[in-house]
Write a protein that holds these residues in place. Structure first.
Motif, short mmCIF file in Angstrom:
data_model
loop_
_atom_site.label_atom_id
_atom_site.label_comp_id
_atom_site.label_asym_id
_atom_site.label_seq_id
_atom_site.Cartn_x
_atom_site.Cartn_y
_atom_site.Cartn_z
N UNK A 2 0.87 -1.25 -0.05
CA UNK A 2 0.03 0.13 0.11
C UNK A 2 0.86 1.32 -0.01
N UNK A 3 0.53 2.33 -0.75
CA UNK A 3 1.10 3.48 -0.69
C UNK A 3 0.15 4.60 -0.07
N UNK A 48 -7.00 16.99 5.47
CA UNK A 48 -7.96 16.35 6.39
C UNK A 48 -8.02 15.01 6.36
N UNK A 49 -7.65 14.29 5.32
CA UNK A 49 -7.85 13.00 5.46
C UNK A 49 -6.52 12.08 4.97
N UNK A 50 -6.57 10.75 5.14
CA UNK A 50 -5.48 9.87 4.67
C UNK A 50 -5.96 9.17 3.72
N UNK A 51 -5.19 8.86 2.70
CA UNK A 51 -5.35 8.10 1.54
C UNK A 51 -4.72 6.92 1.29
N UNK A 52 -5.09 5.86 0.74
CA UNK A 52 -4.25 4.47 0.63
C UNK A 52 -4.28 4.24 -0.95
N UNK A 53 -3.15 4.01 -1.59
CA UNK A 53 -3.18 3.39 -2.82
C UNK A 53 -2.96 2.00 -2.82
N UNK A 54 -3.91 1.19 -3.24
CA UNK A 54 -3.83 -0.22 -3.20
C UNK A 54 -3.67 -0.67 -4.54
#
Length: 133
Positions: A98-99, A105-111
């Motif tokens: 995962x990156x 405001x938020x966290x994001x995951x590139x899966x």
């Protein structure tokens, strides 16, 4: 406006949302083409872009890591301790890379694109488990 810092509250309160748009990573050395991207990060070796595959093709960019973006819909503080570590460890236990990216405001995951449903199931389970503790 500073966001949540309590780890249990963050995990229990996250509401992951899967973006329907697929994305890819690309790197550019030298001038960056006029291309729409959702992320741009300057590194010593070049500029990393995260963008739609069609945009990358149109710009003639080589790409890597076909992925999907998951937004962790909880307002985490930029200095919250352990949130992304806990989330990425859970996905690692599922055997997926995962990156992660922290926004204001938020966290994001590139899966990985082919593991997006698995990632969503793991994140929902993690939030449910934290909520019942």
């Amino acid at each position: 406006m500073s966001g949540e810092r309590d780890l249990r509250t963050l995990i229990a309160g996250m509401r992951p949302v899967l973006d329907p748009q697929p994305y890819v990573f690309a790197t550019v050395r030298g001038p960056v083409p006029d291309v729409r991207s959702i992320m741009r990060f300057e590194e010593a070796e070049g500029t990393t872009l995260v963008l739609a595959p069609e945009a990358a093709r149109a710009a003639g960019l080589e790409t890597a890591f076909p992925c999907r973006r998951i937004t962790l819909n909880v307002h985490s503080a930029l200095d919250a301790v352990g949130f992304l570590a806990a989330v990425t460890a859970r996905l690692a236990a599922e055997g997926m890379g995962v990156n992660p990216v922290a926004g204001f405001f938020h966290d994001y995951l590139f899966v990985p694109e082919d593991r997006a449903a698995d990632a969503m199931a793991a994140l929902r389970a993690m939030a449910e488990e934290a909520a019942v503790r």
